[in-house]
Design an enzyme around this catalytic site. Structure first.
Site, PDB file in Angstrom:
ATOM      1  CD  GLN A  87      -2.639  -1.113   2.600  1.00  0.00           C
ATOM      2  OE1 GLN A  87      -3.482  -0.205   2.884  1.00  0.00           O
ATOM      3  NE2 GLN A  87      -2.435  -2.138   3.324  1.00  0.00           N
ATOM      4  CG  HIS A 105      -3.042   2.789  -2.035  1.00  0.00           C
ATOM      5  ND1 HIS A 105      -3.053   2.633  -0.447  1.00  0.00           N
ATOM      6  CD2 HIS A 105      -4.243   2.130  -2.093  1.00  0.00           C
ATOM      7  CE1 HIS A 105      -4.173   2.069  -0.165  1.00  0.00           C
ATOM      8  NE2 HIS A 105      -4.818   1.400  -1.140  1.00  0.00           N
ATOM      9  CB  THR A 171      -1.430  -2.932   6.744  1.00  0.00           C
ATOM     10  OG1 THR A 171      -2.728  -2.180   6.438  1.00  0.00           O
ATOM     11  CG2 THR A 171      -1.515  -4.455   6.846  1.00  0.00           C
TER      12      THR A 171
END
Ligand code: OAD
Length: 231
Positions: A87, A105, A171
């Site tokens: 991410q 992302h 995360t």
């Protein structure tokens, strides 16, 4: 045949390289409301602020270095087929030597046009209003903002579905659809979750191993275990 390891990494992976996570400080990201600097509405209402924010992130990344966690993951490639789905918009996995990295992302060192066909360019300096694509349209950070589509999600899901071993690192599993990715792994898959404050303590249908440590400590420990067991 080499076993397949899929790594799902988030902001905590790069915390030990000096890059701040998103949700560790009162919901503020380097002093900003996330929606102010990471949404299309934020960009429309104050483009200078958003470009300035990412310019700071880019400058900070130019000075940052991969940590022991990034390096350990690269070493896994000697004995496993390793795919990283991150991410993170930094390039620290690549700089540590990992060869298969998918950025769910987007990437801080890329920018793209605000108009179709949205060409993407490599970009390491500041981006300001007036920096245009070849067709004359304003450029913006090549980042997936809140409310935007995640174009690489299907590819990330299909990579995850092939994992023999899944490693989830740093995360909070708060942001969807990224947080749903781990459920694409086959039932019964061994899942290691490395995070000093893991947000889950059980994972029905999977064999979960929690490692409540920082990435720079927990990842090298796990990697040395996996390298030993592969021989
Ligand atoms: P978060 O900031 O939500 O979560 C960071 C996680 O890292 C938390 O679970 C922390 O406990 C953990 N952590 C903190 N320090 C750590 C360390 N030294 N080692 C390992 N883990 C540590 O970050 P993400 O889950 O990655 O999106 O956030 C997901 C998305 O939200 C980001 O990709 C970003 C953000 O908005 C975009 O910018 C589009």
């Amino acid at each position: 045949m080499k076993k397949k390891i899929v790594v799902l990494s988030g902001a905590g992976m790069s915390a030990d390289s000096g890059l701040r996570t998103f949700r560790d400080a009162d919901g503020l990201w380097e002093g900003h409301d996330v929606m102010e600097v990471a949404s299309p509405q934020g960009f429309r209402s104050n483009p200078e602020l958003v470009l300035g924010f990412y310019n700071q992130r880019r400058r900070q990344l130019l000075k940052a270095q991969p940590n022991a966690g990034h390096k350990a993951l690269a070493a896994l490639e000697d004995f496993y087929e390793v795919h990283i789905v991150t991410q993170n918009v930094d390039d620290l996995h690549e700089r540590a030597g990992s060869s298969e990295v998918l950025h769910l992302h987007g990437e801080l060192f890329k920018v793209r046009s605000t108009a179709p066909p949205y060409p993407v360019y490599e970009w390491k300096k500041d981006l300001v209003l007036g920096n245009l694509c070849a067709q004359g349209h304003q450029l913006r950070p090549h980042i997936v903002w809140f409310g935007e589509e995640v174009p690489l999600l299907p590819e990330a899901a299909s990579i995850t579905s092939l994992a023999d071993i899944l490693i989830v690192i740093g995360t909070s599993l708060q942001v969807y659809p990224a947080a749903s990715l781990l459920y694409y792994a086959r039932h019964g898959t061994t899942v290691y979750f490395i995070d000093p404050k893991p947000t889950i303590d059980q994972l029905p249908n999977y064999e979960l191993h929690l490692i409540a440590k920082k990435a720079s400590e927990g990842v090298p420990l796990l990697v040395s275990e996996l390298l030993t067991s592969s021989q």
